[in-house]
Design a protein around this motif. Structure first.
Motif, PDB file in Angstrom:
ATOM      1  N   GLY A   1       0.541  -1.037  -0.001  1.00  0.00           N
ATOM      2  CA  GLY A   1      -0.133   0.035   0.025  1.00  0.00           C
ATOM      3  C   GLY A   1       1.104   0.873   0.353  1.00  0.00           C
ATOM      4  O   GLY A   1       2.031   1.236   0.447  1.00  0.00           O
ATOM      5  N   ARG A   2       0.350   2.323   0.086  1.00  0.00           N
ATOM      6  CA  ARG A   2       0.832   3.529  -0.169  1.00  0.00           C
ATOM      7  C   ARG A   2       1.315   3.974   1.332  1.00  0.00           C
ATOM      8  O   ARG A   2       1.217   4.368   1.856  1.00  0.00           O
ATOM      9  N   ILE A   3       2.991   4.397   1.063  1.00  0.00           N
ATOM     10  CA  ILE A   3       3.015   4.893   2.559  1.00  0.00           C
ATOM     11  C   ILE A   3       3.640   6.492   1.879  1.00  0.00           C
ATOM     12  O   ILE A   3       4.466   6.460   1.453  1.00  0.00           O
ATOM     13  N   ALA A   4       3.047   7.816   2.930  1.00  0.00           N
ATOM     14  CA  ALA A   4       2.993   8.673   2.825  1.00  0.00           C
ATOM     15  C   ALA A   4       4.200  10.063   2.943  1.00  0.00           C
ATOM     16  O   ALA A   4       4.713   9.906   2.568  1.00  0.00           O
ATOM     17  N   ALA A   5       5.009   8.694   3.796  1.00  0.00           N
ATOM     18  CA  ALA A   5       6.324   9.198   4.384  1.00  0.00           C
ATOM     19  C   ALA A   5       7.609   9.229   3.105  1.00  0.00           C
ATOM     20  O   ALA A   5       8.367   9.716   3.350  1.00  0.00           O
ATOM     21  N   ILE A   6       7.394   7.855   2.487  1.00  0.00           N
ATOM     22  CA  ILE A   6       8.217   7.305   1.303  1.00  0.00           C
ATOM     23  C   ILE A   6       8.028   8.732  -0.027  1.00  0.00           C
ATOM     24  O   ILE A   6       8.598   8.926  -0.476  1.00  0.00           O
ATOM     25  N   GLU A   7       6.743   8.222  -0.499  1.00  0.00           N
ATOM     26  CA  GLU A   7       6.022   8.992  -1.360  1.00  0.00           C
ATOM     27  C   GLU A   7       6.041  10.425  -1.374  1.00  0.00           C
ATOM     28  O   GLU A   7       7.000  11.508  -2.498  1.00  0.00           O
ATOM     29  N   ASP A   8       5.852  10.913  -0.689  1.00  0.00           N
ATOM     30  CA  ASP A   8       5.509  12.492  -0.415  1.00  0.00           C
ATOM     31  C   ASP A   8       6.608  13.311   0.359  1.00  0.00           C
ATOM     32  O   ASP A   8       7.116  14.441  -0.227  1.00  0.00           O
ATOM     33  N   ASP A   9       6.987  12.325   0.886  1.00  0.00           N
ATOM     34  CA  ASP A   9       8.231  13.368   1.682  1.00  0.00           C
ATOM     35  C   ASP A   9       9.618  12.993   1.768  1.00  0.00           C
ATOM     36  O   ASP A   9      10.480  13.391   2.033  1.00  0.00           O
ATOM     37  N   GLY A  10       9.913  11.915   0.932  1.00  0.00           N
ATOM     38  CA  GLY A  10      11.190  11.206  -0.143  1.00  0.00           C
ATOM     39  C   GLY A  10      11.872  11.242   1.020  1.00  0.00           C
ATOM     40  O   GLY A  10      13.428  10.496   1.222  1.00  0.00           O
ATOM     41  N   LEU A  11      11.513  10.035   2.206  1.00  0.00           N
ATOM     42  CA  LEU A  11      12.241   9.188   3.217  1.00  0.00           C
ATOM     43  C   LEU A  11      12.855   7.614   2.618  1.00  0.00           C
ATOM     44  O   LEU A  11      12.093   7.263   1.865  1.00  0.00           O
ATOM     45  N   THR A  12      14.123   7.438   2.655  1.00  0.00           N
ATOM     46  CA  THR A  12      14.145   6.252   1.686  1.00  0.00           C
ATOM     47  C   THR A  12      13.800   5.225   2.338  1.00  0.00           C
ATOM     48  O   THR A  12      13.332   5.535   4.239  1.00  0.00           O
ATOM     49  N   GLU A  13      13.073   3.996   1.941  1.00  0.00           N
ATOM     50  CA  GLU A  13      13.140   2.837   2.584  1.00  0.00           C
ATOM     51  C   GLU A  13      12.976   2.409   3.962  1.00  0.00           C
ATOM     52  O   GLU A  13      12.395   2.384   5.241  1.00  0.00           O
ATOM     53  N   SER A  14      14.878   1.987   3.656  1.00  0.00           N
ATOM     54  CA  SER A  14      15.637   2.317   5.136  1.00  0.00           C
ATOM     55  C   SER A  14      14.859   3.392   6.549  1.00  0.00           C
ATOM     56  O   SER A  14      15.430   2.764   7.212  1.00  0.00           O
ATOM     57  N   ARG A  15      14.988   4.493   5.676  1.00  0.00           N
ATOM     58  CA  ARG A  15      14.903   5.107   6.664  1.00  0.00           C
ATOM     59  C   ARG A  15      13.865   5.696   7.943  1.00  0.00           C
ATOM     60  O   ARG A  15      13.851   5.322   8.737  1.00  0.00           O
ATOM     61  N   TRP A  16      12.874   5.309   6.933  1.00  0.00           N
ATOM     62  CA  TRP A  16      11.691   4.761   7.419  1.00  0.00           C
ATOM     63  C   TRP A  16      11.206   3.963   8.298  1.00  0.00           C
ATOM     64  O   TRP A  16      10.859   4.131   9.862  1.00  0.00           O
ATOM     65  N   THR A  17      11.740   2.454   7.705  1.00  0.00           N
ATOM     66  CA  THR A  17      12.337   1.856   8.798  1.00  0.00           C
ATOM     67  C   THR A  17      13.152   1.459   9.724  1.00  0.00           C
ATOM     68  O   THR A  17      12.752   1.645  11.211  1.00  0.00           O
ATOM     69  N   GLU A  18      14.171   2.710  10.159  1.00  0.00           N
ATOM     70  CA  GLU A  18      14.513   2.825  11.199  1.00  0.00           C
ATOM     71  C   GLU A  18      14.029   3.742  12.406  1.00  0.00           C
ATOM     72  O   GLU A  18      13.802   3.639  13.449  1.00  0.00           O
ATOM     73  N   ARG A  19      12.835   4.767  11.578  1.00  0.00           N
ATOM     74  CA  ARG A  19      12.223   6.076  12.689  1.00  0.00           C
ATOM     75  C   ARG A  19      11.188   5.242  13.377  1.00  0.00           C
ATOM     76  O   ARG A  19      11.139   4.768  13.953  1.00  0.00           O
ATOM     77  N   HIS A  20      10.498   3.525  12.820  1.00  0.00           N
ATOM     78  CA  HIS A  20       9.599   2.513  13.173  1.00  0.00           C
ATOM     79  C   HIS A  20      10.171   1.847  14.074  1.00  0.00           C
ATOM     80  O   HIS A  20       9.998   1.771  15.865  1.00  0.00           O
ATOM     81  N   ILE A  21      11.597   1.537  13.960  1.00  0.00           N
ATOM     82  CA  ILE A  21      11.980   0.359  15.303  1.00  0.00           C
ATOM     83  C   ILE A  21      12.931   1.062  16.216  1.00  0.00           C
ATOM     84  O   ILE A  21      13.493   1.276  16.909  1.00  0.00           O
ATOM     85  N   GLY A  22      13.760   2.754  16.249  1.00  0.00           N
ATOM     86  CA  GLY A  22      14.573   3.777  17.270  1.00  0.00           C
ATOM     87  C   GLY A  22      16.003   2.667  16.505  1.00  0.00           C
ATOM     88  O   GLY A  22      16.124   3.222  17.811  1.00  0.00           O
ATOM     89  N   HIS A  23      16.230   2.580  15.866  1.00  0.00           N
ATOM     90  CA  HIS A  23      18.460   2.455  15.947  1.00  0.00           C
ATOM     91  C   HIS A  23      18.034   1.973  14.235  1.00  0.00           C
ATOM     92  O   HIS A  23      17.264   2.186  13.173  1.00  0.00           O
TER      93      HIS A  23
END
Length: 220
Positions: free
Chosen positions: A100-122
């Motif tokens: 599905g569409r993830i706005a932080a990746i599509e609209d904010d330009g986060l790389t996929e791994s930066r998005w993952t990093e923010r979710h796991i806090g490491h």
């Protein structure tokens, strides 16, 4: 080393197979519970655990789950990990096919791994995301072999990245430093290096030729 693997799909399962053969102490978890990992455990000698237990004491943790499942990982996932734990993120964003569409990746330009990093806090190290799972079993070669495949590795934590690159070398593959996590778009789906089966020179060239523009196939 003690290694925790979260996700027992194609990549996670084959990493479990190879890493146990190399003598590492591997704990493996999936979303369905350790009782569903009996066959893999019997085959490899790995220890089936819950997701919340997978990182306990681990020096390296591999997160290899669908991107859409990352927000569902338990909070404090890495609380019991060893000091200086390196976290490998193998994930890819497949908006049309799975996530599905993830706005932080599509609209904010986060790389996929930066998005993952923010979710796991490491901090994470992006590796294996463009690797065919079967190649982990079938294509390892000794260092210096002219046919040895190279894998791109991106991350901000240089010590963690070095630890991951050493592990990949022990698995039978060369590595190419692909920069930091904000540079890891160069190895996301749709880029020249994604799925490339080649050596250091070709992988380096493919990373340089990547465009930050998402291809339609991998846009939501």
């Amino acid at each position: 080393m003690k290694i925790g693997i979260i996700g027992a799909g194609n990549i996670g399962g084959n990493l479990t197979r190879r890493l146990t053969v190399l003598g590492h102490d591997v704990s493996v978890a999936n979303s369905r519970g350790p009782e569903t990992l009996t066959a893999l455990a019997e085959e490899t000698g790995a220890t089936p655990v819950t997701v919340g237990e997978a990182a306990r004491g681990a020096e390296i943790v591999v997160v290899t789950v669908p991107l859409k499942a990352v927000p569902d990982l338990p909070s404090g996932l890495l609380d019991g990990a060893a000091d200086g734990v390196a976290v490998i993120d193998t994930g890819n964003y497949y908006p049309r096919q799975r996530d599905g569409r993830i706005a932080a990746i599509e609209d904010d330009g986060l790389t996929e791994s930066r998005w993952t990093e923010r979710h796991i806090g490491h901090p994470v190290v992006k590796a294996f995301n463009g690797t065919y799972a079967q190649d982990i079993l079938d294509r390892p070669l000794p260092a210096g072999d002219p046919g040895r495949m190279a894998l791109p590795v991106a991350g901000d934590d240089e010590a963690a990245k070095r630890k991951v690159r050493e592990l990949i070398d022990a698995l039978g593959f060369d590595t190419v430093d692909a920069g930091g996590i904000d540079d890891s778009w160069r190895q996301q789906p749709g880029t020249p290096v994604y799925g490339l089966r080649d050596g250091v020179e070709a992988v380096t060239k493919a990373l340089a030729e990547a465009s930050p523009q998402r291809t339609p196939e991998f846009s939501g």
